[in-house]
Design an enzyme around this catalytic site. Sequence first.
Site, mmCIF file in Angstrom:
data_model
loop_
_atom_site.group_PDB
_atom_site.id
_atom_site.type_symbol
_atom_site.label_atom_id
_atom_site.label_comp_id
_atom_site.label_asym_id
_atom_site.label_seq_id
_atom_site.Cartn_x
_atom_site.Cartn_y
_atom_site.Cartn_z
ATOM 1 N N LEU A 125 85.096 40.220 32.090
ATOM 2 C CA LEU A 125 84.899 41.083 30.893
ATOM 3 C C LEU A 125 85.964 40.722 29.956
ATOM 4 O O LEU A 125 87.103 41.045 30.218
ATOM 5 C CB LEU A 125 84.617 42.561 31.274
ATOM 6 C CG LEU A 125 83.560 42.702 32.099
ATOM 7 C CD1 LEU A 125 83.657 44.020 32.773
ATOM 8 C CD2 LEU A 125 82.307 42.415 31.762
ATOM 9 N N ASN A 126 85.669 39.873 28.753
ATOM 10 C CA ASN A 126 86.624 39.578 27.794
ATOM 11 C C ASN A 126 86.728 40.056 26.451
ATOM 12 O O ASN A 126 86.884 39.446 25.511
ATOM 13 C CB ASN A 126 86.842 38.167 27.930
ATOM 14 C CG ASN A 126 87.799 37.508 27.268
ATOM 15 O OD1 ASN A 126 89.041 37.741 27.347
ATOM 16 N ND2 ASN A 126 87.553 36.441 26.504
ATOM 17 N N GLY A 127 86.424 41.334 26.451
ATOM 18 C CA GLY A 127 85.932 41.816 25.017
ATOM 19 C C GLY A 127 87.209 42.305 24.364
ATOM 20 O O GLY A 127 87.372 42.780 23.123
ATOM 21 N N GLY A 128 88.337 42.942 25.073
ATOM 22 C CA GLY A 128 89.338 43.539 24.693
ATOM 23 C C GLY A 128 90.453 42.985 23.990
ATOM 24 O O GLY A 128 90.783 41.806 24.332
ATOM 25 N N GLN A 202 78.993 39.943 23.568
ATOM 26 C CA GLN A 202 78.341 41.235 23.817
ATOM 27 C C GLN A 202 77.886 41.751 22.515
ATOM 28 O O GLN A 202 78.234 40.947 21.351
ATOM 29 C CB GLN A 202 79.229 42.063 24.363
ATOM 30 C CG GLN A 202 80.459 42.705 23.725
ATOM 31 C CD GLN A 202 81.407 43.733 24.634
ATOM 32 O OE1 GLN A 202 82.400 43.361 25.064
ATOM 33 N NE2 GLN A 202 80.651 44.923 24.906
ATOM 34 N N HIS A 235 81.160 47.836 28.411
ATOM 35 C CA HIS A 235 80.572 46.818 29.206
ATOM 36 C C HIS A 235 79.248 46.895 29.828
ATOM 37 O O HIS A 235 78.653 46.001 30.484
ATOM 38 C CB HIS A 235 81.737 46.111 30.472
ATOM 39 C CG HIS A 235 82.423 47.575 31.056
ATOM 40 N ND1 HIS A 235 81.586 48.654 31.585
ATOM 41 C CD2 HIS A 235 83.793 47.918 31.142
ATOM 42 C CE1 HIS A 235 82.471 49.363 32.194
ATOM 43 N NE2 HIS A 235 83.649 48.947 31.632
ATOM 44 N N ILE A 264 89.102 41.158 33.035
ATOM 45 C CA ILE A 264 89.784 40.100 33.018
ATOM 46 C C ILE A 264 91.447 40.540 33.533
ATOM 47 O O ILE A 264 92.124 39.862 33.776
ATOM 48 C CB ILE A 264 89.618 39.011 31.891
ATOM 49 C CG1 ILE A 264 90.284 37.817 32.090
ATOM 50 C CG2 ILE A 264 90.359 39.798 30.666
ATOM 51 C CD1 ILE A 264 89.705 36.537 31.305
ATOM 52 N N ASN A 342 85.404 48.539 39.403
ATOM 53 C CA ASN A 342 84.738 47.492 38.425
ATOM 54 C C ASN A 342 84.566 46.354 38.699
ATOM 55 O O ASN A 342 84.628 45.406 37.861
ATOM 56 C CB ASN A 342 85.208 47.946 36.877
ATOM 57 C CG ASN A 342 84.016 47.862 35.947
ATOM 58 O OD1 ASN A 342 82.984 48.552 36.385
ATOM 59 N ND2 ASN A 342 84.332 47.375 34.882
ATOM 60 N N LYS A 408 97.203 47.430 32.250
ATOM 61 C CA LYS A 408 97.085 48.107 31.291
ATOM 62 C C LYS A 408 98.095 48.284 30.128
ATOM 63 O O LYS A 408 98.135 48.648 28.765
ATOM 64 C CB LYS A 408 96.227 49.542 31.351
ATOM 65 C CG LYS A 408 95.050 49.367 32.402
ATOM 66 C CD LYS A 408 93.696 48.826 31.613
ATOM 67 C CE LYS A 408 92.573 48.758 32.551
ATOM 68 N NZ LYS A 408 91.619 47.868 31.888
#
Length: 520
Positions: A125-128, A202, A235, A264, A342, A408
Amino acid sequence: TSYVEQRVNEPQLTGSIMEGQVDLSKAGMAEFQEKLRLQHETSMHKELEKLLTTAKGAEQEISKKDFEGFKNLFHRFLQVKGPSVKWDKIHKPPEDLIHPYDKIKAQVLPDSVAASLNKLVVVKLNGGLGTSMGCKGPKSVISVRNENTFLDLTVHQIEHLNKTFNVDVPLVLMNSFNTDEDTKKILQKYTHHRVHIHTFNQSRYPRINKESLLPVAKDLGVHGDHGDAWYPPGHGDIYASFYNSGLLDQLIAAGKEYIFVSNIDNLGATVDLFILNHLMTQPKDKRCEFIMEVTDKTRADVKGGTLIQYDDKLRLLEIAQVPKAHVDEFKSVTKFKIFNTNNLWISLAAIKRLHEQNAMDMEIIVNPKTLDGGLNVIQLETAVGAAIKAFDNALGVNVPRSRFLPVKTSSDLLLVMSNLYSLDAGSLTMSKKREFPSTPHVKLGSSFTKVHDFLMRFESIPDMLELDHLTVSGDVTFGKNVSLKGTVIIIANHGDRIDIPAGAVLENKIVSGNLRILDH
């Protein structure tokens, strides 16, 4: 009460609707609410149609597909009534549905493990964006270890697997409109690596004005002033956007059966051959379509989603779904002992089937935001793990904490850059020199939030092998080869500065006041 029912009782709204739109005296409350829902939905559809006219060609087609998903989500949002779970129906998951990792690891890996790997796809998941750590662009390009970024480490891990077992495990990145362009440029550097890399985007959904329940956007542009009118919808969107991209069918046609999905920025989420083997060797009549990796809760994880048994199905329970009266119970480590990492293993064929049947039914997360100009908006999101209840023979696997190593904050970054971890083929593992398996608790103050400032404050990363707890607050810098042991608290009050000298060994110490070390 549903969102619409709450709105009905707002005086300014009741007043505006009373002006001839709906006559409350004639319609019963339920009918009135239904008309209000329909009105919101009709207005939303009109606005979305208007937005579509501001684009042409491919962009219009993509937005059309996105808007179909958004309309579905918005319709459900208007219908939702109160918490989505009844507290007295919640049960602990039966033991036979949460498998301990130790037992799985005790199995001998068969020779067919390479064949299993050839049926696997790794999805990150690489949307951030890296904004919360003060970085521009995708979060995945922040350097985390020896100049290696999150993306570098992922590529190294999968390339190592492909070479070691002579297999073809592809990497798929789910980007967002925020990260896609930059990510594609960076991917060029991996062309000679032994990893096939695919990307898909996405969806892009419109943020909604909290008062009018209409989109904030005036056109489909995302650059400049228009950027904050749109958002990637969490997600949980992976199922629809993966399907819509055509990549899902392409991978099924290539003989792939399962995806391993993770964030990720979780450096512990590597392909685990024992879990993969466990997944592939379930009895034919009980083929597992979904494995969620869970791990034991600590005090730091009290807000994390947990697995429960509900209506005879495994289900993910998030804190947002919990009635207010039960929030403390949800946070207790005694009743809900595990939380969702997750890291998920999901059947591709099942995703295709459930998406085509429109049977995912993920709970809606209503995320309120305030835009720079002060406008209150809401964004509707879903979480990937929430779909677990739709899959057949779903299981939880209780994994060691080492499989959950998210970065984070800069405090997390300090841990993974330190000698607590050793790096091998892109994977981080706890150093054998560390006597305790637990990770130290690190809390760096606001002067360390941005990665650039964080790096300026350390001449070299301290030795932390014997550290239990570190708190740093205020204007503090660290010289070379500092060693931190036990509990160390360093507090520089406002206007003071503390320079920890090179070579210092701090063991169970509190440092406060003012300490300047200047070059002579």
